[in-house]
Design a protein around this motif. Structure first.
Motif, mmCIF file in Angstrom:
data_model
loop_
_atom_site.group_PDB
_atom_site.id
_atom_site.type_symbol
_atom_site.label_atom_id
_atom_site.label_comp_id
_atom_site.label_asym_id
_atom_site.label_seq_id
_atom_site.Cartn_x
_atom_site.Cartn_y
_atom_site.Cartn_z
ATOM 1 N N ALA A 165 0.861 -1.183 0.000
ATOM 2 C CA ALA A 165 0.000 0.000 0.000
ATOM 3 C C ALA A 165 0.896 1.232 0.000
ATOM 4 O O ALA A 165 1.491 1.573 1.020
ATOM 5 N N SER A 217 0.969 4.897 -0.229
ATOM 6 C CA SER A 217 0.359 6.224 -0.186
ATOM 7 C C SER A 217 1.365 7.245 -0.713
ATOM 8 O O SER A 217 2.564 6.980 -0.754
ATOM 9 N N ARG A 271 -2.182 2.184 -4.954
ATOM 10 C CA ARG A 271 -2.267 3.611 -4.644
ATOM 11 C C ARG A 271 -3.753 3.988 -4.571
ATOM 12 O O ARG A 271 -4.467 3.934 -5.568
ATOM 13 N N GLY A 272 -4.211 4.327 -3.383
ATOM 14 C CA GLY A 272 -5.587 4.755 -3.205
ATOM 15 C C GLY A 272 -5.710 6.258 -3.364
ATOM 16 O O GLY A 272 -4.838 7.007 -2.921
ATOM 17 N N LYS A 325 -12.495 3.989 -0.615
ATOM 18 C CA LYS A 325 -12.045 3.722 0.746
ATOM 19 C C LYS A 325 -10.868 2.751 0.735
ATOM 20 O O LYS A 325 -10.946 1.665 0.152
ATOM 21 N N ILE A 326 -9.795 3.147 1.394
ATOM 22 C CA ILE A 326 -8.554 2.377 1.362
ATOM 23 C C ILE A 326 -8.744 0.945 1.855
ATOM 24 O O ILE A 326 -8.313 -0.013 1.208
ATOM 25 N N THR A 327 -9.384 0.790 2.993
ATOM 26 C CA THR A 327 -9.508 -0.547 3.583
ATOM 27 C C THR A 327 -10.364 -1.475 2.725
ATOM 28 O O THR A 327 -10.069 -2.667 2.609
ATOM 29 N N SER A 355 -10.650 -1.337 -0.541
ATOM 30 C CA SER A 355 -9.825 -1.698 -1.696
ATOM 31 C C SER A 355 -8.781 -2.743 -1.317
ATOM 32 O O SER A 355 -8.528 -3.688 -2.076
ATOM 33 N N TRP A 403 -3.331 10.726 6.110
ATOM 34 C CA TRP A 403 -4.226 10.702 4.955
ATOM 35 C C TRP A 403 -5.424 11.619 5.135
ATOM 36 O O TRP A 403 -6.250 11.740 4.248
ATOM 37 N N MET A 417 -3.308 6.712 7.648
ATOM 38 C CA MET A 417 -2.467 5.557 7.360
ATOM 39 C C MET A 417 -2.207 4.754 8.610
ATOM 40 O O MET A 417 -2.067 3.547 8.565
ATOM 41 N N VAL A 420 -4.944 2.493 8.772
ATOM 42 C CA VAL A 420 -4.856 1.460 7.745
ATOM 43 C C VAL A 420 -3.947 0.327 8.209
ATOM 44 O O VAL A 420 -4.275 -0.850 8.071
#
Length: 201
Positions: free
Chosen positions: A47, A49, A76-77, A124-126, A128, A151, A159, A162
């Motif tokens: 991940a 960022s 990359r979110g 949403k990062i989580t 994905s 973030w 992060m 995350v």
């Protein structure tokens, strides 16, 4: 088309324009000349960022983790609101990032043969991450950490959160990478602490 002397572009996927897609994403893939997937191939999901922690995680993955014959998926979110903008800008940003990944990989180990995949995903990062883990079934997930605020400027989960989410929810091992600058700062602080034990000096 993305191309360097060390890597060959493969089939890419783009669902930005598909309203029926289960996940909006732009996927780029390159492979080293002569790369072959074998039973010994390891798969890692990083991940990455755009801040210091994410780039440190990416650098560490490319320099110290992946070896000849491995596959690295870089995630990359981005903020979901960017879908309201020109999608070509998103694609250009993704291509630029892939060029950076290729250049770093070649710089660290020019003769190493790898498969590199970039997943550029709004949302949403989580969520994905959960989908990518289910899709690629990586051997490990690599995340950076620098606290909850890293973030928030992008309107997304921090992060730090995350990394905590991955540690508590990921079905595969998680590697948390701290920025080298912060590690050195912590070590120096501990050395300067008068209450610190001297057993190992």
């Amino acid at each position: 088309m993305i191309h360097t002397p060390a890597y060959t572009p493969k089939v890419s996927f783009d669902t930005f324009e598909n309203p029926n897609a289960s996940m909006f994403s732009f996927t780029l893939q390159v492979k080293s000349e002569g790369y072959k997937r074998t039973r010994n191939t390891r798969v890692f999901l990083c991940a990455a960022s755009p801040d210091e922690s994410g780039m440190e995680a990416l650098d560490w993955s490319l320099e110290a983790l992946v070896q000849d014959g491995d596959e690295l998926i870089v995630f990359r979110g981005v903020d979901e609101e960017v879908l309201e903008k020109d999608h070509d800008i998103l694609r250009d940003n993704a291509r630029d990032l892939m060029r950076t990944i290729q250049a770093k990989s070649y710089e660290f180990h020019p003769d190493r043969k790898l498969s590199l995949i970039l997943e550029y995903i709004p949302g949403k990062i989580t969520d994905s991450l959960d989908r990518l883990i289910a899709l690629y079934r990586p051997d490990s997930v690599v995340v950076g950490t620098r606290g909850r605020r890293s973030w928030q400027g992008m309107g997304m989960i921090g992060m730090g959160s995350v990394s905590k989410y991955c540690l508590s929810h990921s079905p595969v091992p998680v590697i948390v990478v701290r920025p080298e600058r912060k590690v050195k700062k912590t070590v120096e602080k501990r050395k300067a602490d008068p209450k610190r034990g001297r057993h190992f000096e």
